[in-house]
Design an enzyme around this catalytic site. Structure first.
Site, PDB file in Angstrom:
ATOM      1  N   ARG A   1       0.671  -1.358  -0.186  1.00 21.20           N
ATOM      2  CA  ARG A   1       0.097   0.072  -0.063  1.00 21.20           C
ATOM      3  C   ARG A   1       1.005   1.257   0.157  1.00 21.20           C
ATOM      4  NH1 ARG A   1      -4.086  -2.430  -2.183  1.00 21.20           N
ATOM      5  NH2 ARG A   1      -5.431  -3.707  -0.793  1.00 21.20           N
TER       6      ARG A   1
ATOM      7  N   ASP B   1      -1.127 -12.672  -1.981  1.00 23.42           N
ATOM      8  CA  ASP B   1      -2.275 -11.599  -2.484  1.00 23.42           C
ATOM      9  C   ASP B   1      -2.619 -10.824  -1.180  1.00 23.42           C
ATOM     10  OD1 ASP B   1      -3.579  -9.777  -4.043  1.00 23.42           O
ATOM     11  OD2 ASP B   1      -4.846 -11.322  -5.202  1.00 23.42           O
TER      12      ASP B   1
HETATM   13  O1  DOR Z   1      -8.972  -8.622  -4.236  1.00 20.10           O
HETATM   14  C1  DOR Z   1      -8.097  -8.012  -4.732  1.00 20.10           C
HETATM   15  N1  DOR Z   1      -7.572  -7.033  -4.124  1.00 20.10           N
HETATM   16  N2  DOR Z   1      -7.577  -8.136  -5.952  1.00 20.10           N
HETATM   17  C2  DOR Z   1      -6.896  -7.409  -6.655  1.00 20.10           C
HETATM   18  O2  DOR Z   1      -6.431  -7.755  -7.595  1.00 20.10           O
HETATM   19  C3  DOR Z   1      -6.158  -6.053  -5.891  1.00 20.10           C
HETATM   20  C4  DOR Z   1      -6.328  -6.283  -4.698  1.00 20.10           C
HETATM   21  C5  DOR Z   1      -6.081  -5.097  -3.625  1.00 20.10           C
HETATM   22  O3  DOR Z   1      -5.045  -4.410  -4.263  1.00 20.10           O
HETATM   23  O4  DOR Z   1      -6.703  -4.579  -2.744  1.00 20.10           O
HETATM   24 ZN    ZN Z   2      -3.205  -8.643  -5.874  1.00 17.42          ZN
END
Ligand code: DOR
Ligand code: ZN
Length: 403
Positions: free
Chosen positions: A46, A294
């Site tokens: 972030r 992720d």
């Molecule tokens: O669920 C998700 N959140 N998929 C993404 O591709 C981006 C990510 C985010 O950056 O919050």
């Molecule tokens: Zn992602």
């Protein structure tokens, strides 16, 4: 007994490191298992612009506690990382946050492909780990939804020997499906709007481009049997196509909307339960190469909003390895598959040099998830009792006691 130069505590503040650094220390590793430290090829820490959700001080601590010493960060920040200058600025910010946390987390950055900045790609060849293409919109506005730009990205990447990582969801189909579900305020609608066809249509296109230009292609967060089938065919055809899955696609399914509500909303979405079994089979068959957390934190305030206003994504880095070790105990994964997913294949695919990083795990430690170091202060794994936890994370000779 393992001799380590520096032993540090990870108590949420990461203070007093110097005290421990003064003399060498032996740790009693009897009963623990040493695994190569986790390489997490997919995080959203972030910075810049959304540090209220996470930053590299909190993200690094969560990583270390999860046995992870290397992360690859995504470009959908504010502003998005789409020029060489923005990439350099982002790196400087990260370095200062890591210095403040006194954690020398290893990291690499993905560069964001953007229609308006295609000429920047070649400039960052040495400075990034690969090019991230959002074929469908997710958090932020980064998207490449026209064929001309996609061809350009894959062609430049092949010429420069850069890897392309795709968020494979077809933007046009998402918009079409959205119109059909516009009155639905139920979180379950998310998996219907971003259905499996949304993913397969984009993956087919990405594989065709990889074949046409000879581009190395990394398919992020593979979530369904149908995606696996396409990737399996591409691998059989000898293409340089690699696949990542995530802990949430392995361990959650659409039933999580009923218990987690908006916290279960993620892109690509959770699928019906049988897809989880397919993902484990794909790991066994080596169609899936890696696991990426992720790690995509949003605040709880944001996640409890109604469908449509609730952002997609969930944190994951801290509990990825414990979830995998627990799955090992459940007979779902061999330990060598855990190592392959969490470090070996990422090292090969992304051509990383070897490093002296380890995570020492207590395979039998059984405890419940009760809190997280992530700044967002919540985890979908809360309350799960897991067997198999990191105890020490060793990064470049410095050892963190994490469990
Ligand atoms: O669920 C998700 N959140 N998929 C993404 O591709 C981006 C990510 C985010 O950056 O919050
Ligand atoms: Zn992602």
């Amino acid at each position: 007994m393992i001799k380590l130069e520096n032993v540090a505590s990870l108590d949420g503040k990461v203070t007093n490191l110097e005290v421990f650094c003064e003399e060498s220390k032996y740790i009693d590793a009897s009963g623990l298992l040493a695994l190569p430290a986790v390489i997490d090829p997919h995080v959203h820490f972030r910075t810049p612009g959304m540090e209220y959700k996470e930053d590299w001080r909190t993200g690094a601590r969560a990583a270390i506690r999860g046995g992870c010493t290397t992360v690859f960060d995504m470009p959908n920040t504010k502003p998005p990382t789409v020029t060489a200058a923005l990439l350099a600025e982002k790196k400087a910010l990260i370095d200062s946050q890591l210095a403040e946390a006194d954690i020398a987390l290893r990291y690499h950055l993905f560069f964001g492909a953007d229609k308006a900045h295609l000429d920047e790609i070649a400039k960052v060849k040495q400075a990034c780990i690969g090019i991230k293409v959002f074929m469908g919109c997710s958090t932020g506005n980064l998207v490449i939804d026209d064929d001309e730009s996609l061809h350009a990205v894959f062609s430049i990447a092949a010429k420069e020997d850069m890897l392309v990582a795709v968020h494979a969801e077809d933007e046009h189909l998402i918009q079409q499906n959205k119109a059909n579900f516009k009155d639905e305020m139920n979180y379950h609608a998310h998996s219907k709007i971003r259905n499996i066809e949304v993913a397969t249509r984009a993956i087919e296109k990405a594989i065709a481009l990889s074949r046409q230009y000879g581009t190395r292609l990394y398919v992020l967060h593979v979530s369904s049997a149908e995606e696996v089938a396409l990737i399996k065919d591409a691998k059989r055809a000898g293409l340089s196509v690699y696949a990542e899955t995530t802990p949430h696609h392995l361990f959650f399914d659409v039933s999580a909307y009923d218990t987690l509500g908006g916290r279960a909303v993620v892109n690509p979405p959770l699928r019906d339960k049988h897809h989880r079994d397919y993902l484990f089979t794909a790991i066994r068959e080596k169609v899936i190469d890696t696991i990426g957390s992720d790690h995509a934190p949003h605040t709880l305030d944001e996640k409890i909003r109604p469908y449509g206003a609730c952002p997609s994504g969930m944190p994951g880095i801290e509990f990825m390895l414990p979830m995998l070790l627990n799955a090992h105990h459940e007979g779902l994964l061999h330990l060598d598959e855990v190592v392959s997913l969490t470090s070996k294949r990422a090292r090969e695919i992304f051509r990383l040099p070897h490093n002296p990083d380890w995570v020492l795990v207590d395979l039998d430690k059984t405890t419940a998830v009760i809190e997280t170091l992530s700044k967002c202060c919540w985890t979908p794994y809360l309350g799960k009792t897991l067997r198999g936890w990191p105890v020490y994370t060793i990064i470049n000779g410095r050892c963190y006691h994490v469990g």
